[in-house]
Design a protein around this motif. Structure first.
Motif, PDB file in Angstrom:
ATOM      1  N   THR A  16      25.865  18.255  33.563  1.00  0.00           N
ATOM      2  CA  THR A  16      25.026  19.455  33.436  1.00  0.00           C
ATOM      3  C   THR A  16      25.292  20.136  32.104  1.00  0.00           C
ATOM      4  O   THR A  16      24.362  20.482  31.362  1.00  0.00           O
ATOM      5  CB  THR A  16      25.297  20.429  34.600  1.00  0.00           C
ATOM      6  N   LYS A  20      22.613  20.183  28.604  1.00  0.00           N
ATOM      7  CA  LYS A  20      22.149  21.464  28.065  1.00  0.00           C
ATOM      8  C   LYS A  20      22.601  21.660  26.615  1.00  0.00           C
ATOM      9  O   LYS A  20      21.826  22.150  25.774  1.00  0.00           O
ATOM     10  CB  LYS A  20      22.652  22.605  28.956  1.00  0.00           C
ATOM     11  N   LYS A  23      20.553  19.337  24.290  1.00  0.00           N
ATOM     12  CA  LYS A  23      19.185  19.829  24.097  1.00  0.00           C
ATOM     13  C   LYS A  23      19.160  21.025  23.150  1.00  0.00           C
ATOM     14  O   LYS A  23      18.275  21.133  22.282  1.00  0.00           O
ATOM     15  CB  LYS A  23      18.592  20.221  25.456  1.00  0.00           C
ATOM     16  N   ARG A  91      19.092  26.104  39.501  1.00  0.00           N
ATOM     17  CA  ARG A  91      19.794  24.892  39.078  1.00  0.00           C
ATOM     18  C   ARG A  91      19.301  23.685  39.885  1.00  0.00           C
ATOM     19  O   ARG A  91      19.195  22.581  39.354  1.00  0.00           O
ATOM     20  CB  ARG A  91      21.312  25.050  39.264  1.00  0.00           C
ATOM     21  N   GLU A  94      16.083  22.605  38.470  1.00  0.00           N
ATOM     22  CA  GLU A  94      16.301  21.874  37.221  1.00  0.00           C
ATOM     23  C   GLU A  94      16.567  20.395  37.488  1.00  0.00           C
ATOM     24  O   GLU A  94      15.991  19.521  36.827  1.00  0.00           O
ATOM     25  CB  GLU A  94      17.484  22.466  36.455  1.00  0.00           C
ATOM     26  N   HIS A 400      26.269  25.158  33.849  1.00  0.00           N
ATOM     27  CA  HIS A 400      25.266  25.944  33.123  1.00  0.00           C
ATOM     28  C   HIS A 400      25.900  27.170  32.472  1.00  0.00           C
ATOM     29  O   HIS A 400      25.618  27.496  31.307  1.00  0.00           O
ATOM     30  CB  HIS A 400      24.173  26.368  34.103  1.00  0.00           C
ATOM     31  N   TYR A 403      27.874  26.385  29.433  1.00  0.00           N
ATOM     32  CA  TYR A 403      26.926  26.170  28.326  1.00  0.00           C
ATOM     33  C   TYR A 403      26.480  27.499  27.724  1.00  0.00           C
ATOM     34  O   TYR A 403      26.498  27.681  26.496  1.00  0.00           O
ATOM     35  CB  TYR A 403      25.729  25.361  28.838  1.00  0.00           C
TER      36      TYR A 403
END
Length: 535
Positions: A16, A20, A23, A91, A94, A400, A403
């Motif tokens: 995860t 992220k 990207k 999440r 996602e 997440h 990140y």
């Protein structure tokens, strides 16, 4: 070797975070280290599902929060529980966007399961291999990003901090900083250093510290042990969750998990006399939280003198059972059990560590530039006992959040230009090849025996004291071996497991009460003092 972001572990938490970051920063490199292959993780073996408020008509955030707090027995961080429950559905959406396929009914609506401790049906699942399906979707998504680089068959030996630069580092040091890791390249048998301004530990659990566990062979508590050695904070290690229903096969490890969802669909626990016994222990019967069910099974086994109880599915709709639990059905058939005609022998097995590396609400550890998420972390969500199917949710939420926090601080990160020359290469002077692997394998058996016999579902002060004395001897022998022989994955795993065993026992000794997953017959009642045991 240097990289922009270093991720240790390729389960749901590590992937995860990696996706992220890749990207958001296509020009930066993310290296993901794995002990074996990218898909061999604790995530892969998660059967039941992922909990999330999906049915707004019958369910609510408040209900999921309350269920989590009740299961956690007073030790959950309520703020963290609210974060995970409220951010969880996004999440999940996602990962559905990545291609994860959760089961649907004929109308196209998701079929929501229910497990122990849940007041409503809120578990999304993919048959009885939910973790494997989520892992598949994440690994497929990873392939879209050329800046994510996997290095397989790498064993992380230690976290690099100021200690390796010649400075004194203690528990009182306020600015312990992670600069990367030393790794044993299993293919070349050389120890290399990988430096990074940000490191994420997503190294999984520690079930292999016990003789019987549902965890894969790789679950040796490496991340927890490394952080403790680096003087980082670890908490609540006494709370080891034993899954009530692992398939009983004498001498087989890891144990095959019989997901709690089977009981959610109507499976009934029975003792050797075929009595449904859970009604004697809790009003919720077979759907009580895991700590209660595991202790009840343990007690029934002691009363009847048996090594297992039974899970009765004979009354269930077999067509529905085979559709929902195809792997369980096939596994039982492979050992001669037809679940439509015979009961499944089950016994508790070590399953999940509710404690671990202490983190805050952004997955930050007590060591600067080091995050932890997934089972190796103690976020405050689970408290004294994890609510079923909250673990995959937690891993995604904190992957997440790690990140988001990295993005916030990325411009202020400083990486010393001369760090590569300042960090010494691994020193093998004075060591030799191990002459007898039996020294390692036998010590591992002893460790697992000690933990299973003295620090299992039910404990007392005498057992804990005996466990600590025997662990002291194992520690002394293993450290001498570590200093005199060349490092191997087997030796490192043994060393890490002994550290984990010590942390579990020491935490259990400190907790003079019975709460959640920690039950001490010398202190059978709860105290009024709600506290986390931080080591």
């Amino acid at each position: 070797m240097q990289t922009d972001f270093l991720v240790i572990g390729s389960g749901i938490a590590g992937l995860t975070y990696s996706i992220k970051m890749a990207k958001a920063f296509p020009e930066k490199e993310i290296i993901v280290l794995t002990k074996t292959t990218a898909d061999e993780t604790n995530t892969k073996y998660a059967q039941g599902g992922v909990a999330g408020v999906w049915d707004d008509e019958n369910d609510s955030f408040d209900k999921h929060i309350d269920d989590t707090l009740i299961a956690g027995d007073g030790l959950c961080n309520e703020h963290v529980v609210e974060i995970v429950v409220k951010e969880g559905p996004e999440r999940i959406r996602e990962i559905i966007g990545y291609g994860a396929r959760f089961d649907k009914d004929e109308t196209g609506e998701y079929t929501l399961g229910r497990e122990g401790g849940h007041s409503e049906n809120r578990i999304l699942h993919h048959k009885d291999v939910t973790g494997r399906e989520m892992e598949r979707a994440l690994l497929k998504e990873v392939k879209k990003f050329p800046n994510i680089r996997f290095i397989n068959y790498c064993f992380v030996v230690d976290i690099i901090t100021q200690h390796h630069l010649g400075y004194l580092v203690t528990k009182s040091t306020t600015d312990i900083t992670c600069y990367g890791v030393y790794v044993l390249n299993i293919n070349t048998n050389h120890i290399e250093k990988i430096l990074a301004p940000i490191t994420v530990l997503a190294s999984g659990g520690c079930g292999q510290v016990y003789r019987t566990t549902t965890n894969p062979k790789i679950a040796t508590g490496d991340g927890i042990a490394m952080v403790y050695r680096a003087k980082g904070r670890v908490e609540n290690m006494e709370f080891i969750q034993f899954h009530p229903t692992a398939l009983y096969e004498s001498g087989v490890s890891p144990s095959f998990l019989i997901t709690e969802a089977v009981r959610g669909d109507g499976g009934i626990l029975r003792n050797k006399n075929e009595e449904a016994f859970m009604e004697r222990y809790d009003a919720r019967k077979d759907l009580a939280p895991r700590d209660i069910v595991a202790r009840a099974i343990d007690n029934e086994m002691k009363i009847t003198g048996t090594e297992h109880v039974y899970l009765d599915c004979r009354h269930m709709d077999m067509e529905k059972f085979i559709h929902h639990f195809p792997n369980i059905y096939e596994k039982c058939l492979s050992i001669g059990i037809d679940v439509s005609k015979q009961m499944i022998p089950v016994a508790p097995a070590a399953h999940y560590s509710c404690g671990g590396i202490k983190t805050d609400e952004w997955a930050r550890t007590s060591i600067l530039n080091l995050y932890a998420c997934g089972e190796c972390a103690s976020t405050g969500l689970h408290g004294a006992n994890r609510l079923a199917s909250n673990s995959l949710l937690e891993a995604m939420v904190f992957g997440h959040r790690a990140y988001l926090n990295t993005v916030e601080k990325i411009n202020g990160l400083k990486f010393f230009e001369d760090l590569e020359s300042a960090v010494p290469d691994w020193n093998t002077l004075g060591t030799s090849e191990p002459k007898e692997m039996i020294l390692i394998t036998q010590s591992l058996k002893e460790l697992q025996q000690i933990m299973s016999d003295y620090v299992g579902i039910v404990r007392n002060d005498v057992r804990l004291d005996r466990a600590m004395k025997r662990l002291d001897l194992l520690f002394t022998e293993t450290e001498a071996l570590y200093k005199s022989t060349k490092v191997s994955p087997q030796l490192c795993e043994l060393r890490n497991l002994i550290s984990v065993g010590y942390l579990i026992v020491k935490s259990a000794e400190f907790r003079k009460e019975s709460r959640g997953l920690h039950y001490n017959t010398d202190h059978p009642n709860k105290s009024n003092l709600l506290q986390n045991i931080i080591l």
